[in-house]
Write a protein that holds these residues in place. Structure first.
Motif, short mmCIF file in Angstrom:
data_model
loop_
_atom_site.label_atom_id
_atom_site.label_comp_id
_atom_site.label_asym_id
_atom_site.label_seq_id
_atom_site.Cartn_x
_atom_site.Cartn_y
_atom_site.Cartn_z
N ASP A 79 76.66 87.94 54.15
CA ASP A 79 77.73 88.91 54.27
C ASP A 79 78.75 88.58 55.37
N LEU A 80 78.69 87.40 55.95
CA LEU A 80 79.64 87.05 56.99
C LEU A 80 81.07 87.07 56.43
N SER A 81 81.95 87.73 57.14
CA SER A 81 83.36 87.72 56.76
C SER A 81 83.95 86.36 57.15
N PRO A 82 85.15 86.04 56.68
CA PRO A 82 85.78 84.78 57.11
C PRO A 82 85.90 84.69 58.64
N ALA A 83 86.22 85.80 59.29
CA ALA A 83 86.31 85.79 60.76
C ALA A 83 84.95 85.56 61.40
N ASP A 84 83.90 86.19 60.85
CA ASP A 84 82.54 85.99 61.36
C ASP A 84 82.11 84.53 61.19
N LEU A 85 82.44 83.97 60.03
CA LEU A 85 82.10 82.58 59.76
C LEU A 85 82.82 81.66 60.75
N ALA A 86 84.10 81.92 60.98
CA ALA A 86 84.86 81.11 61.94
C ALA A 86 84.25 81.22 63.34
N GLU A 87 83.84 82.43 63.72
CA GLU A 87 83.20 82.64 65.03
C GLU A 87 81.91 81.84 65.13
N ALA A 88 81.09 81.89 64.08
CA ALA A 88 79.82 81.17 64.08
C ALA A 88 80.03 79.66 64.12
N LEU A 89 80.99 79.17 63.35
CA LEU A 89 81.28 77.74 63.35
C LEU A 89 81.79 77.27 64.71
N ALA A 90 82.59 78.11 65.37
CA ALA A 90 83.12 77.74 66.68
C ALA A 90 82.02 77.62 67.73
N GLY A 91 80.89 78.29 67.51
CA GLY A 91 79.78 78.24 68.47
C GLY A 91 78.85 77.08 68.28
N GLU A 92 79.02 76.29 67.23
CA GLU A 92 78.13 75.16 66.99
C GLU A 92 78.54 73.96 67.82
N THR A 93 77.57 73.17 68.23
CA THR A 93 77.81 72.02 69.09
C THR A 93 77.15 70.77 68.52
N LEU A 94 77.59 69.65 69.00
CA LEU A 94 77.04 68.37 68.59
C LEU A 94 75.62 68.23 69.13
N PRO A 95 74.68 67.84 68.28
CA PRO A 95 73.31 67.66 68.78
C PRO A 95 73.22 66.40 69.62
N ALA A 96 72.30 66.40 70.54
CA ALA A 96 72.06 65.21 71.34
C ALA A 96 71.37 64.18 70.45
N LEU A 97 71.86 62.97 70.49
CA LEU A 97 71.21 61.89 69.74
C LEU A 97 70.15 61.25 70.63
N PRO A 98 69.14 60.64 70.04
CA PRO A 98 68.10 59.99 70.85
C PRO A 98 68.71 58.98 71.82
N GLU A 99 68.08 58.83 72.97
CA GLU A 99 68.57 57.93 74.02
C GLU A 99 68.81 56.52 73.51
N GLU A 100 67.96 56.05 72.60
CA GLU A 100 68.07 54.67 72.14
C GLU A 100 69.13 54.46 71.07
N THR A 101 69.88 55.50 70.72
CA THR A 101 70.92 55.38 69.70
C THR A 101 72.03 54.47 70.22
N TYR A 102 72.42 53.53 69.37
CA TYR A 102 73.46 52.57 69.74
C TYR A 102 74.80 53.26 69.92
N ALA A 103 75.62 52.70 70.79
CA ALA A 103 76.96 53.23 71.03
C ALA A 103 77.78 53.24 69.74
N ALA A 104 77.56 52.26 68.88
CA ALA A 104 78.30 52.21 67.61
C ALA A 104 77.98 53.42 66.75
N ALA A 105 76.74 53.91 66.81
CA ALA A 105 76.37 55.10 66.04
C ALA A 105 77.10 56.32 66.57
N HIS A 106 77.21 56.41 67.88
CA HIS A 106 77.97 57.51 68.48
C HIS A 106 79.43 57.46 68.03
N THR A 107 79.98 56.25 68.00
CA THR A 107 81.37 56.07 67.58
C THR A 107 81.54 56.48 66.12
#
Length: 192
Positions: A79-107
């Motif tokens: 039942d999220l309205s478009p504004a609620d959906l936008a609010e929820a999406l704005a609160g999401e963040t990039l997950p931390a990748l494992p330490e051994e992940t290559y820089a190219a993967a981050h790129t």
């Protein structure tokens, strides 16, 4: 040096395999049902950054069991309205990748996310299911690439469904062992 995170926002959290899910103790659900409103809303906002979603779930307490709580979570997410959906999406963040992940993967992840955000104007979200941690990056990149072909309305529906799945998984995690220790969990929720 490998960066530990990228600017931008992508949310991914693994689903808990059915056989490893621990049902919440009666005490955890009871604590959820009886905790002060502000505490419950703070906990719920770590699952999904929508004030209306968290208020709705909080207002309908007590829940007799986890299935009832999850059904209420799903219904409120649908039942999220478009504004609620936008609010929820704005609160999401990039997950931390494992330490051994290559820089190219981050790129690669940064470039894919930038293309997605430029096309749709919001963060990419995906629930990676029960994928092993070593496959998270591949699943995220595959998801971004395949969803870049969606039209904006189709992608809004897909993103809303992924948010619902993420909220559900995060809520299960809280009630199966981390309830009461949610302070300090990043806004996008617990990390894989």
């Amino acid at each position: 040096m490998t960066p530990t995170h990228l600017p931008g926002r992508v949310a991914a959290i693994p689903a808990l395999p059915e056989q490893t899910r621990t049902p919440p103790s009666t005490n955890a659900l009871e604590k959820f049902n009886t905790a002060p409103v502000d505490e419950v809303r703070r906990l719920l906002l770590t699952c999904l950054r929508s004030l209306s979603w968290s208020q709705r779930i909080t207002a309908h307490r007590p829940y007799p069991d986890l299935d009832s709580l999850l059904a209420a979570s799903d219904e409120a997410a649908y039942d999220l309205s478009p504004a609620d959906l936008a609010e929820a999406l704005a609160g999401e963040t990039l997950p931390a990748l494992p330490e051994e992940t290559y820089a190219a993967a981050h790129t690669a992840l940064g470039a894919a996310h930038a293309a997605y955000e430029a096309r749709f104007g919001h963060a990419f979200v995906i629930c990676v299911g029960d994928a092993p941690p070593g496959e998270y990056l591949d699943r995220i990149l595959e998801g971004i690439r395949s969803r870049l072909t969606n039209d904006p309305e189709e992608e809004r529906v897909v993103a809303a469904e992924e948010l619902r799945r993420l909220a559900r998984e995060r809520l299960v995690r809280h009630l199966t062992g981390t309830l009461g220790t949610h302070q300090g969990i990043p806004p996008g929720g617990p990390r894989p």
